[in-house]
Design a protein around this motif. Structure first.
Motif, PDB file in Angstrom:
ATOM      1  N   GLN A 112       0.831  -1.204   0.000  1.00 29.13           N
ATOM      2  CA  GLN A 112       0.000   0.000   0.000  1.00 29.13           C
ATOM      3  C   GLN A 112       0.871   1.263   0.000  1.00 29.13           C
ATOM      4  O   GLN A 112       0.548   2.248  -0.663  1.00 29.13           O
ATOM      5  CB  GLN A 112      -0.920   0.003   1.225  1.00 29.13           C
ATOM      6  N   GLY A 113       1.973   1.213   0.747  1.00 28.60           N
ATOM      7  CA  GLY A 113       2.876   2.350   0.781  1.00 28.60           C
ATOM      8  C   GLY A 113       3.524   2.613  -0.573  1.00 28.60           C
ATOM      9  O   GLY A 113       3.667   3.762  -1.001  1.00 28.60           O
ATOM     10  N   ILE A 114       3.912   1.534  -1.252  1.00 28.27           N
ATOM     11  CA  ILE A 114       4.501   1.670  -2.583  1.00 28.27           C
ATOM     12  C   ILE A 114       3.489   2.268  -3.555  1.00 28.27           C
ATOM     13  O   ILE A 114       3.801   3.187  -4.327  1.00 28.27           O
ATOM     14  CB  ILE A 114       5.009   0.306  -3.091  1.00 28.27           C
ATOM     15  N   ASP A 115       2.256   1.772  -3.511  1.00 31.82           N
ATOM     16  CA  ASP A 115       1.225   2.298  -4.404  1.00 31.82           C
ATOM     17  C   ASP A 115       0.946   3.773  -4.128  1.00 31.82           C
ATOM     18  O   ASP A 115       0.752   4.565  -5.059  1.00 31.82           O
ATOM     19  CB  ASP A 115      -0.064   1.482  -4.270  1.00 31.82           C
ATOM     20  N   LEU A 116       0.930   4.154  -2.846  1.00 32.15           N
ATOM     21  CA  LEU A 116       0.686   5.549  -2.499  1.00 32.15           C
ATOM     22  C   LEU A 116       1.821   6.427  -3.021  1.00 32.15           C
ATOM     23  O   LEU A 116       1.573   7.494  -3.596  1.00 32.15           O
ATOM     24  CB  LEU A 116       0.552   5.707  -0.985  1.00 32.15           C
ATOM     25  N   TYR A 117       3.059   5.978  -2.821  1.00 31.39           N
ATOM     26  CA  TYR A 117       4.185   6.763  -3.312  1.00 31.39           C
ATOM     27  C   TYR A 117       4.117   6.946  -4.826  1.00 31.39           C
ATOM     28  O   TYR A 117       4.313   8.052  -5.346  1.00 31.39           O
ATOM     29  CB  TYR A 117       5.519   6.122  -2.933  1.00 31.39           C
ATOM     30  N   LEU A 118       3.841   5.861  -5.564  1.00 29.64           N
ATOM     31  CA  LEU A 118       3.765   5.946  -7.020  1.00 29.64           C
ATOM     32  C   LEU A 118       2.675   6.919  -7.457  1.00 29.64           C
ATOM     33  O   LEU A 118       2.848   7.663  -8.432  1.00 29.64           O
ATOM     34  CB  LEU A 118       3.523   4.564  -7.623  1.00 29.64           C
ATOM     35  N   ALA A 119       1.568   6.917  -6.728  1.00 30.25           N
ATOM     36  CA  ALA A 119       0.476   7.837  -7.060  1.00 30.25           C
ATOM     37  C   ALA A 119       0.876   9.277  -6.777  1.00 30.25           C
ATOM     38  O   ALA A 119       0.567  10.191  -7.559  1.00 30.25           O
ATOM     39  CB  ALA A 119      -0.774   7.465  -6.275  1.00 30.25           C
ATOM     40  N   LEU A 120       1.576   9.511  -5.668  1.00 33.92           N
ATOM     41  CA  LEU A 120       1.987  10.864  -5.308  1.00 33.92           C
ATOM     42  C   LEU A 120       3.060  11.397  -6.262  1.00 33.92           C
ATOM     43  O   LEU A 120       3.028  12.566  -6.670  1.00 33.92           O
ATOM     44  CB  LEU A 120       2.531  10.886  -3.874  1.00 33.92           C
ATOM     45  N   ALA A 121       4.009  10.551  -6.617  1.00 32.45           N
ATOM     46  CA  ALA A 121       5.144  10.989  -7.438  1.00 32.45           C
ATOM     47  C   ALA A 121       4.781  11.123  -8.908  1.00 32.45           C
ATOM     48  O   ALA A 121       5.395  11.906  -9.637  1.00 32.45           O
ATOM     49  CB  ALA A 121       6.314  10.031  -7.259  1.00 32.45           C
ATOM     50  N   GLY A 122       3.816  10.345  -9.380  1.00 34.79           N
ATOM     51  CA  GLY A 122       3.384  10.449 -10.770  1.00 34.79           C
ATOM     52  C   GLY A 122       4.432   9.962 -11.763  1.00 34.79           C
ATOM     53  O   GLY A 122       5.267   9.100 -11.444  1.00 34.79           O
ATOM     54  N   PRO A 123       4.434  10.509 -12.972  1.00 33.12           N
ATOM     55  CA  PRO A 123       5.339  10.029 -14.023  1.00 33.12           C
ATOM     56  C   PRO A 123       6.817  10.260 -13.737  1.00 33.12           C
ATOM     57  O   PRO A 123       7.676   9.671 -14.405  1.00 33.12           O
ATOM     58  CB  PRO A 123       4.893  10.821 -15.266  1.00 33.12           C
ATOM     59  N   ASP A 124       7.138  11.095 -12.743  1.00 31.24           N
ATOM     60  CA  ASP A 124       8.545  11.332 -12.412  1.00 31.24           C
ATOM     61  C   ASP A 124       9.262  10.062 -11.969  1.00 31.24           C
ATOM     62  O   ASP A 124      10.499  10.013 -12.008  1.00 31.24           O
ATOM     63  CB  ASP A 124       8.662  12.381 -11.300  1.00 31.24           C
ATOM     64  N   VAL A 125       8.507   9.038 -11.550  1.00 33.45           N
ATOM     65  CA  VAL A 125       9.153   7.808 -11.082  1.00 33.45           C
ATOM     66  C   VAL A 125       9.930   7.120 -12.204  1.00 33.45           C
ATOM     67  O   VAL A 125      10.820   6.303 -11.934  1.00 33.45           O
ATOM     68  CB  VAL A 125       8.129   6.818 -10.479  1.00 33.45           C
ATOM     69  N   LEU A 126       9.616   7.422 -13.457  1.00 34.88           N
ATOM     70  CA  LEU A 126      10.304   6.784 -14.583  1.00 34.88           C
ATOM     71  C   LEU A 126      11.553   7.550 -15.006  1.00 34.88           C
ATOM     72  O   LEU A 126      12.269   7.109 -15.907  1.00 34.88           O
ATOM     73  CB  LEU A 126       9.347   6.666 -15.783  1.00 34.88           C
ATOM     74  N   ARG A 127      11.840   8.669 -14.335  1.00 33.01           N
ATOM     75  CA  ARG A 127      12.958   9.518 -14.747  1.00 33.01           C
ATOM     76  C   ARG A 127      14.290   9.115 -14.140  1.00 33.01           C
ATOM     77  O   ARG A 127      15.351   9.520 -14.633  1.00 33.01           O
ATOM     78  CB  ARG A 127      12.676  10.979 -14.371  1.00 33.01           C
ATOM     79  N   SER A 128      14.275   8.347 -13.056  1.00 36.99           N
ATOM     80  CA  SER A 128      15.528   8.026 -12.376  1.00 36.99           C
ATOM     81  C   SER A 128      15.632   6.531 -12.116  1.00 36.99           C
ATOM     82  O   SER A 128      14.626   5.830 -11.993  1.00 36.99           O
ATOM     83  CB  SER A 128      15.639   8.787 -11.046  1.00 36.99           C
ATOM     84  N   VAL A 129      16.854   6.069 -12.011  1.00 38.28           N
ATOM     85  CA  VAL A 129      17.099   4.639 -11.839  1.00 38.28           C
ATOM     86  C   VAL A 129      16.540   4.119 -10.522  1.00 38.28           C
ATOM     87  O   VAL A 129      16.120   2.965 -10.427  1.00 38.28           O
ATOM     88  CB  VAL A 129      18.612   4.354 -11.975  1.00 38.28           C
ATOM     89  N   GLY A 130      16.523   4.972  -9.500  1.00 38.70           N
ATOM     90  CA  GLY A 130      16.041   4.524  -8.207  1.00 38.70           C
ATOM     91  C   GLY A 130      14.555   4.684  -7.997  1.00 38.70           C
ATOM     92  O   GLY A 130      14.024   4.313  -6.961  1.00 38.70           O
ATOM     93  N   VAL A 131      13.862   5.283  -8.958  1.00 37.04           N
ATOM     94  CA  VAL A 131      12.413   5.496  -8.945  1.00 37.04           C
ATOM     95  C   VAL A 131      12.008   6.597  -7.971  1.00 37.04           C
ATOM     96  O   VAL A 131      10.844   6.915  -7.849  1.00 37.04           O
ATOM     97  CB  VAL A 131      11.644   4.187  -8.608  1.00 37.04           C
ATOM     98  N   TYR A 132      12.967   7.175  -7.275  1.00 37.93           N
ATOM     99  CA  TYR A 132      12.623   8.200  -6.300  1.00 37.93           C
ATOM    100  C   TYR A 132      13.320   9.506  -6.652  1.00 37.93           C
ATOM    101  O   TYR A 132      14.379   9.517  -7.270  1.00 37.93           O
ATOM    102  CB  TYR A 132      13.040   7.783  -4.894  1.00 37.93           C
ATOM    103  N   GLN A 133      12.698  10.609  -6.274  1.00 36.61           N
ATOM    104  CA  GLN A 133      13.330  11.926  -6.337  1.00 36.61           C
ATOM    105  C   GLN A 133      13.475  12.390  -4.886  1.00 36.61           C
ATOM    106  O   GLN A 133      12.499  12.778  -4.250  1.00 36.61           O
ATOM    107  CB  GLN A 133      12.477  12.912  -7.144  1.00 36.61           C
ATOM    108  N   LEU A 134      14.708  12.322  -4.407  1.00 39.67           N
ATOM    109  CA  LEU A 134      14.952  12.620  -2.996  1.00 39.67           C
ATOM    110  C   LEU A 134      14.587  14.059  -2.647  1.00 39.67           C
ATOM    111  O   LEU A 134      14.272  14.366  -1.502  1.00 39.67           O
ATOM    112  CB  LEU A 134      16.414  12.347  -2.657  1.00 39.67           C
ATOM    113  N   GLU A 135      14.626  14.935  -3.658  1.00 36.12           N
ATOM    114  CA  GLU A 135      14.288  16.335  -3.409  1.00 36.12           C
ATOM    115  C   GLU A 135      12.787  16.568  -3.342  1.00 36.12           C
ATOM    116  O   GLU A 135      12.333  17.686  -3.078  1.00 36.12           O
ATOM    117  CB  GLU A 135      14.903  17.224  -4.498  1.00 36.12           C
ATOM    118  N   GLY A 136      11.986  15.507  -3.561  1.00 36.30           N
ATOM    119  CA  GLY A 136      10.535  15.616  -3.511  1.00 36.30           C
ATOM    120  C   GLY A 136       9.944  14.573  -2.577  1.00 36.30           C
ATOM    121  O   GLY A 136      10.429  14.352  -1.465  1.00 36.30           O
ATOM    122  N   PHE A 137       8.882  13.891  -3.057  1.00 33.44           N
ATOM    123  CA  PHE A 137       8.215  12.878  -2.236  1.00 33.44           C
ATOM    124  C   PHE A 137       9.141  11.728  -1.842  1.00 33.44           C
ATOM    125  O   PHE A 137       8.899  11.041  -0.844  1.00 33.44           O
ATOM    126  CB  PHE A 137       7.004  12.310  -2.984  1.00 33.44           C
ATOM    127  N   GLY A 138      10.212  11.524  -2.598  1.00 37.82           N
ATOM    128  CA  GLY A 138      11.106  10.405  -2.331  1.00 37.82           C
ATOM    129  C   GLY A 138      11.741  10.425  -0.959  1.00 37.82           C
ATOM    130  O   GLY A 138      12.138   9.377  -0.436  1.00 37.82           O
TER     131      GLY A 138
END
Length: 205
Positions: A145-171
């Motif tokens: 559930q946490g993973i799904d929530l993060y993916l929903a919050l971060a949106g398409p930006d998750v495909l921009r980085s190898v780690g799937v996270y943007q540490l400067e944002g929701f990551g």
């Protein structure tokens, strides 16, 4: 007006990464960008035959990007950069879609991983400076559930980085500890880069 950059032409970044461009601009460097158009997977396959470790792979990718653009613009100072994510011996690539992003987060959940960031500076079709740095991050254990929530919050930006996270944002919500320089985590170690540019006489400061 004081001038930091000593060349007539701007630094040429062999990438269209908005994050790397923003880092360079924030450091006061005049920058232009151009896509290297290299086949990263082909470079990685060749590196696998040489048994390059993840930090060396990041360096190889950075150098190939710099060289590709430098051959087109031999008179320019060209910067190539790349980043490799390593977790327990496995190398991760940018996810192709949301399902792959979900799998990445599940694999990193509760584990410590490394981000190996490297850069190369080329002039005249030759690499004349190389630099690298690594950061280590420990991700919190995540529920489905946490993973799904993060993916929903971060949106398409998750495909921009190898780690799937943007540490400067929701990551930032995903992590327990972060060890390393912020620019290294974002994929371009600024302190080693600036040291390289000073060695080349490219900076007045």
């Amino acid at each position: 007006m004081p001038v930091l950059w000593t060349h007539a032409e701007k630094l040429l970044l062999a990438s269209t990464s908005a994050t790397r461009l923003a880092l360079l601009v924030s450091a006061g460097l005049p920058v232009e960008t151009q896509n290297s158009d290299i086949d990263e997977r082909a470079v990685e396959e060749a590196a696998a035959h040489e048994a390059l470790d993840p930090p060396a792979l990041a360096g190889r990718l950075a150098a190939e990007k710099a060289l590709a653009v430098s051959r087109r613009h031999p008179e320019r100072v060209v910067l190539g950069a790349d980043q490799v994510l390593e977790c327990e011996g496995a190398v991760f690539h940018k996810p192709a879609d949301r399902d792959a992003a979900r799998a990445h987060l599940a694999a990193l959940s509760g584990r410590r991983h490394a981000l190996h960031s490297a850069g190369a500076i080329a002039v005249g079709g030759q690499v004349i400076e190389r630099f690298a740095a690594s950061a280590h991050l420990t991700m919190r254990p995540l529920t489905e559930q946490g993973i799904d929530l993060y993916l929903a919050l971060a949106g398409p930006d998750v495909l921009r980085s190898v780690g799937v996270y943007q540490l400067e944002g929701f990551g930032i919500h995903l992590f327990e500890t972060v060890e390393g320089d912020h620019s290294t985590i974002l994929g371009l170690p600024l302190l080693p880069l600036l040291a390289s540019l000073r060695r080349l006489g490219s900076l007045a400061l």
